[in-house]
Enzyme design. Structure first.
Site, short mmCIF file in Angstrom:
data_model
loop_
_atom_site.label_atom_id
_atom_site.label_comp_id
_atom_site.label_asym_id
_atom_site.label_seq_id
_atom_site.Cartn_x
_atom_site.Cartn_y
_atom_site.Cartn_z
CG ASP A 1 110.89 16.27 57.58
OD1 ASP A 1 110.19 15.25 57.49
OD2 ASP A 1 110.57 17.37 57.08
CD GLU B 1 111.23 11.82 54.56
OE1 GLU B 1 110.15 11.39 54.16
OE2 GLU B 1 111.52 13.05 54.55
C1 ARE Z 1 100.35 19.99 55.00
C2 ARE Z 1 99.19 19.80 54.06
C3 ARE Z 1 99.51 20.39 52.70
C4 ARE Z 1 99.90 21.85 52.85
C5 ARE Z 1 101.05 21.95 53.83
C6 ARE Z 1 101.46 23.38 54.10
O1 ARE Z 1 98.91 18.40 53.94
O2 ARE Z 1 98.37 20.28 51.88
O3 ARE Z 1 100.31 22.37 51.60
O4 ARE Z 1 100.68 21.35 55.06
O5 ARE Z 1 100.44 24.05 54.77
C7 ARE Z 1 103.81 16.36 56.52
C8 ARE Z 1 102.56 15.94 55.81
C9 ARE Z 1 102.10 16.98 54.81
C10 ARE Z 1 101.97 18.30 55.49
C11 ARE Z 1 103.35 18.66 56.00
C12 ARE Z 1 103.41 20.03 56.66
O6 ARE Z 1 102.79 14.71 55.16
O7 ARE Z 1 100.85 16.59 54.27
O8 ARE Z 1 101.49 19.27 54.56
O9 ARE Z 1 103.73 17.68 56.98
O10 ARE Z 1 102.51 20.11 57.71
C13 ARE Z 1 107.89 13.87 49.78
C14 ARE Z 1 109.16 14.29 50.48
C15 ARE Z 1 109.28 13.70 51.85
C16 ARE Z 1 108.03 13.96 52.69
C17 ARE Z 1 106.86 13.38 51.91
C18 ARE Z 1 105.54 13.60 52.65
O11 ARE Z 1 110.27 13.94 49.67
O12 ARE Z 1 110.38 14.30 52.48
O13 ARE Z 1 106.77 14.02 50.62
N1 ARE Z 1 108.13 13.39 54.04
C19 ARE Z 1 108.46 14.24 55.21
C20 ARE Z 1 107.64 13.87 56.43
C21 ARE Z 1 106.21 14.29 56.22
C22 ARE Z 1 106.15 15.80 56.22
C23 ARE Z 1 107.27 16.42 55.47
C24 ARE Z 1 108.33 15.68 54.97
C25 ARE Z 1 107.32 17.88 55.43
O14 ARE Z 1 107.80 12.52 56.73
O15 ARE Z 1 105.35 13.77 57.20
O16 ARE Z 1 104.90 16.24 55.62
O17 ARE Z 1 108.02 18.28 56.60
C26 ARE Z 1 107.43 10.40 45.79
C27 ARE Z 1 108.72 11.15 46.00
C28 ARE Z 1 108.95 11.49 47.45
C29 ARE Z 1 107.76 12.23 48.00
C30 ARE Z 1 106.54 11.34 47.83
C31 ARE Z 1 105.28 11.99 48.39
O18 ARE Z 1 107.55 9.12 46.34
O19 ARE Z 1 109.79 10.36 45.52
O20 ARE Z 1 110.08 12.30 47.58
O21 ARE Z 1 107.96 12.50 49.40
O22 ARE Z 1 106.35 11.06 46.44
O23 ARE Z 1 105.03 13.16 47.68
#
Ligand code: ARE
Ligand code: CA
Length: 952
Positions: free
Chosen positions: A252, A280
């Site tokens: 992740d 990812e």
């Molecule tokens: C939640 C709340 C937030 C709060 C946080 C901490 O929504 O408001 O600040 O908790 O309390 C998932 C959810 C998040 C969640 C998080 C933790 O999606 O909303 O936050 O869990 O509970 C980037 C990253 C990529 C990431 C995406 C979502 O690069 O790695 O953002 N994806 C993975 C998972 C997610 C997960 C996380 C990572 C965190 O698949 O499900 O988050 O572990 C452009 C950029 C990308 C970027 C994208 C979105 O395209 O190129 O890099 O992706 O924008 O911002």
């Protein structure tokens, strides 16, 4: 027989290739196939043939405990361990999946237990590496691993190792472990503040490598993954999973960790080192960190594949033919591909089950097109709207996720649809074969293609049924449509392939037809084109040239085989006589390129392009060089210059303003454009912000080779007599002039019931990460945002959205700004502050002021022509114009968030000037008058300039 030429020009011995051997081989293959053995039987036969091929270096990082013939993944979002175990036995194993990817198994925060229960994303906030979670206990997890293994399915765990929680107040994790800010006593992962990065702010700028890797992703406390201690804790966690029998990891947020540090973590592991790692890494245009960096410790996901699927199913699916030979994508054998995942089904960056038939057909494509390792996705139903996207899976009052009941609870169980479950066996069977006989109908939205001599797929992405005669390499016989229903024994839909390989198929509206020899009564032999096969291979930059080692049955060339010749753009080719399928591998000085799954390529057809581990029957040289489109444009007397801005296929757009056209016969401009033969989309402009789009907006589109546009009407054929044509020049495009303003204050009134509109804007080509930034309420219904530092830029554009879900992109044109104030409502742009109150008309800011009425003589108050047209919608895939990049996926409450309020990630920052009382409001009113005056002045200046130019 053809003579093959060496790169040096010396002559090589003619290839020993006899027709009889070819026929014999075809016959042998046919016998093997017609024995109606299960899929695995021919895979084994193939595997033994592989032994005859020279040693090839092992590059694929697949887990060793799963047969390479079964590498399809099912990503089971928020399924409980117990439910996965049952599904492995009943459905997933029998369907032929090799792996299940499970949600993060480690201990996580408990999350808010309000009326809507706990959100799904608590899974991504680790408290410790104990395997106690809302999805099940450690015992249940281990039992699932074993039950699935017994069904020939291995488990890939989602490993959240970049960060711990995003919580600032102390709490207790799901498994009873206490924690507080940057303090996680474990015992596994005994982290204290010294184990976190020094940066304590949220990532805002994805253009800054340091920030992306060392600051906080959506407030998640960022582990110092460079420290030996942290690395070892993570390594121990992964080893623990591997020792339970987990076969791989989805890492992740890999982009948020340094690639070398990930390699160090991997080298600290023992059992986990042997496993399959897939990162990812969301490859997004313009960002410094890209998936290729991570290949040192595993494969990576290729998000552009999913984006292209969405763009094509919402456009033309004929554009998918060349997807696999797109050199901008990761090598296919290192790429994990999918139609959607849990993030993208919510942020709509890709298709999702909400897209119905298009989604199911995209899954048929996923399992039938030879690029990447496919991962199907199955999750639960949610309302695609605001906060509902955060709701967790069905759960008990205390937050345990409920076991899946496909008939009764919200889990979609979409993987049980025949477009997914029946396609996995097909995929496993055709994996080594080339893609052949691609055919387009119905303006590119009905396509057909074959895989080797055992499979054929027809997709209908239109709303009418489509009856076509398709050409195939299938043996004569009656075939079941394996995606018409789950029932394959008493097949619901059958089609008959004739002795020439032709089949009449009425493809139902929005549906697919998939024919597979395993569900047929074959009566004949496969039908190939007679004659020669030309094979093209895209050379690696590290190779000086390319050899093809090939053979029929046991009659192989002597390694390294025959030398290929440099033909076009990195493509090397060789032509060999062929009357059936044959096998081949490619090499240079002991470095061997293998087919996607590690074996030989099986090739048939007249022209075949091999790249990324896939073979697709297409002539890549003809495609890149041969289609010339001559575009004529009737001169606009008011324009000093005429540019054509264009894009086609998956190739992307020219950089605005595009290419300068040159004068030809009286009153006409001309430009010859080379395309790959797919539909050309184009618009025209004067290089200075004035654009010509067709009536109704959008782009002109054409498949023709000579087109003429006169007063928004497109005709075909040249408007000039040949003798009147002037020779075409190739001048440099004229750069647009820079803006003479410092900032643009944008007002926006959301068309729908949006919460807080977000503005996703670009200063020139430099765009915010989507969804961009929240706007501030200015007066009732109107929101505002000021884009600073625009002086000298050639363009400032924006689109608006409801936190990434609904978008207003001005009908694909983007809003483009040249003035200091702009106000947008219902797609109409005006240039006055809509919140400005006439002095003395009452309390400022207390009632809704209507947008100020423009006087008719005021310049710039009418709705301007569409400005710079950007063909892709913000969340679209390729082609990418200089607009919102295709990587703009973003889930709710993401990086632009400044508050830590995880329950209300939509809340905008407070301290909004407009809220803070009448003194400030009066000040604003005065300022606004000043701004308005300046704005109008600027407009007058701009208009005068344009008039001058028009006269010039
Ligand atoms: C939640 C709340 C937030 C709060 C946080 C901490 O929504 O408001 O600040 O908790 O309390 C998932 C959810 C998040 C969640 C998080 C933790 O999606 O909303 O936050 O869990 O509970 C980037 C990253 C990529 C990431 C995406 C979502 O690069 O790695 O953002 N994806 C993975 C998972 C997610 C997960 C996380 C990572 C965190 O698949 O499900 O988050 O572990 C452009 C950029 C990308 C970027 C994208 C979105 O395209 O190129 O890099 O992706 O924008 O911002
Ligand atoms: Ca990090």
């Amino acid at each position: 027989m053809r003579v093959v030429t060496h790169r040096s020009g010396e002559r090589k011995k003619p290839v020993k290739w006899q027709k009889s051997i070819g026929l014999l081989a075809a016959a042998c293959l046919f016998v093997a196939l017609s024995a109606s053995t299960p899929a695995t039987a021919h895979l084994d036969a193939n595997a033994s043939k592989l032994q005859t091929v020279a040693t090839q270096s092992q590059i694929v990082t697949r887990a060793p405990d799963v047969a390479p013939s079964k590498n399809a993944i099912l990503n089971m979002f928020q399924w409980t361990w117990n439910s996965i175990a049952t599904e492995c036995t009943d459905v997933i194993g029998p369907a032929g999946f090799g792996y299940v990817q499970v949600s993060p198994p480690q201990e996580h925060i408990i999350g808010d237990m309000g009326a809507n229960g706990s959100p799904w994303w608590t899974s991504y906030q680790p408290v410790s590496y104990k395997l106690e979670s809302k999805l099940g206990t450690a015992e249940e997890f281990a039992a699932m691993v074993n039950t699935c293994k017994a069904a020939n399915v291995s488990i890939i765990a989602d490993a959240v190792i970049n960060h711990m929680t995003g919580q600032t107040t102390p709490g207790t994790g799901w498994g009873g472990t206490p924690y507080s800010l940057e303090n996680y006593p474990g015992p596994e992962g005994q982290y204290t503040s010294e184990h976190f990065h020094d940066c304590k702010t949220d990532i805002a700028n994805y253009g800054d490598r340091e920030e992306v890797q060392n600051c906080r992703l959506v407030a998640l406390q960022d582990l110092d993954t460079g420290s030996a201690y942290v690395q070892q804790e993570i390594a121990d966690y992964l080893d623990k999973l591997a020792n339970i029998g987990v076969a791989g990891f989805r890492i992740d947020a890999a982009k948020h960790m340094d690639a070398t540090e990930l390699e160090q973590i991997k080298s600290r592991t023992t059992s986990a080192q042997e496993k399959f790692w897939i990162h990812e890494v969301i490859g997004s245009g313009g960002e410094p960190i890209q998936p290729t960096e991570y290949l040192g410790s595993g494969d990576s996901h290729e998000f552009n594949y999913a984006r292209t699927l969405k763009a094509s199913f919402n456009g033309k699916i004929s554009n998918l033919q060349k997807l696999g030979i797109n050199q901008d994508l990761l090598e296919g054998y290192r790429a994990g591909v999918f139609v959607d995942n849990h993030d993208t089904e919510r942020n709509q960056e890709t298709l999702s089950h909400h897209a119905g038939n298009k989604y199911l057909q995209a899954n048929v494509f996923l399992f039938s097109y030879p690029y990447g390792s496919p991962s199907a996705y199955t999750g639960y139903e949610f309302a695609n709207d605001g906060i509902a996207r955060e709701f967790g899976a069905p759960q008990s009052p205390s937050g345990e996720v409920l076991d899946v009941d496909c008939a009764a609870n919200a889990f979609t169980c979409i993987h049980r649809q025949p477009e997914i479950s029946n396609m996995v066996g097909f995929y496993n069977d055709v994996r080594a074969t080339e893609l052949n006989n691609w055919q387009n109908f119905e303006n590119g939205n009905v396509v057909g293609y074959g895989r080797g001599e055992q499979g054929f797929v027809a997709l209908n992405n239109t709303e009418q049924e489509s009856k076509q005669t398709f050409r195939t390499f299938l043996p004569q016989g009656t075939y079941c449509n394996i995606v018409a229903s789950n029932e394959l024994e008493n097949c619901a839909q059958t089609y008959t392939v004739d002795a020439a390989g032709q089949v009449d198929i009425t493809v139902p509206a929005g549906k697919s037809v998939v024919l597979w020899t395993s569900h047929s009564t074959k009566t004949g032999a496969p039908v190939y084109d007679e004659g020669e096969t030309t094979v093209y291979f895209h050379k690696y930059s590290s190779w000086a040239d390319v050899n093809m080692h090939y053979g029929v049955a046991e009659a192989w060339t002597t390694p390294p085989g025959a030398s290929m010749k440099d033909t076009c753009d990195g493509w090397y080719s060789i032509t060999v006589p062929s009357n059936g399928s044959f096998e081949a591998v490619f090499n240079y000085q002991g470095d061997w390129n293998k087919q996607l799954h590690g074996g030989n390529y099986r090739l048939s057809g007249d022209k075949i392009a091999v790249t990324h581990g896939s073979a697709i029957n297409i002539d890549p040289c003809a495609a890149s060089a041969l289609t010339k489109v001559v575009v004529y444009y009737k001169a606009n007397p008011a324009w000093a210059n005429h540019n054509v801005h264009y894009g086609y296929g998956t190739k992307g757009w020219t950089t605005p303003p595009g290419e300068l056209m040159s004068p030809t016969c009286e009153g006409w401009l001309r430009k010859t454009i080379t395309t790959d033969g797919s539909e050309l989309e184009l618009v025209f402009n004067n290089g200075n912000g004035e654009w010509d789009n067709p009536i109704g907006g959008g782009n002109y589109r054409s498949d023709a080779t000579v087109i003429a546009i006169d007063n928004k009407t497109m005709t075909f054929g040249a408007p000039c007599a040949p003798e009147d044509e002037l020779p075409e020049e190739n001048p440099e495009p004229v750069e647009p002039e820079g803006l003479e303003i410092d900032q643009v204050k944008v007002f926006y009134r959301a068309p729908h019931a949006w919460t807080v509109p977000y503005i996703h804007f670009g200063r020139g080509d430099n765009w915010t990460s989507a969804p961009g930034l929240p706007m501030t309420e200015a007066c009732e219904g109107w929101y505002t945002y000021t884009i600073n530092e625009v002086l000298g830029l050639t363009s400032v554009s924006a689109v608006f959205n409801n936190v990434g879900s609904d978008w207003d992109n001005n009908n694909d044109l983007n809003y483009k700004f040249t003035t200091e104030i702009v106000a947008i409502e219902n797609g109409n742009t005006t240039f006055a502050d809509p919140c400005f109150e006439e002095p003395g008309s009452g309390e400022p800011g207390t009632e809704t002021p209507s947008p100020s009425e423009p006087g008719s003589e005021q310049p710039g108050t009418e709705t301007p022509l569409p400005t710079e047209p950007i063909p892709n919608e913000p969340s679209n895939g390729l082609p990418i114009a200089a607009g919102p990049d295709d990587g703009d996926a973003q889930v709710l409450g993401d990086s632009e968030e400044t508050d830590d309020d995880q329950d209300n990630p939509n809340s905008t920052s407070k301290g909004d000037l407009a809220d803070t009382g009448s003194v400030v409001s009066v000040l604003i009113a005065v300022l606004s008058v000043l701004l308005l005056v300046t704005g109008v002045m600027t407009l007058i200046i701009v208009r005068i300039k344009q008039n001058n130019q028009a006269k010039a």
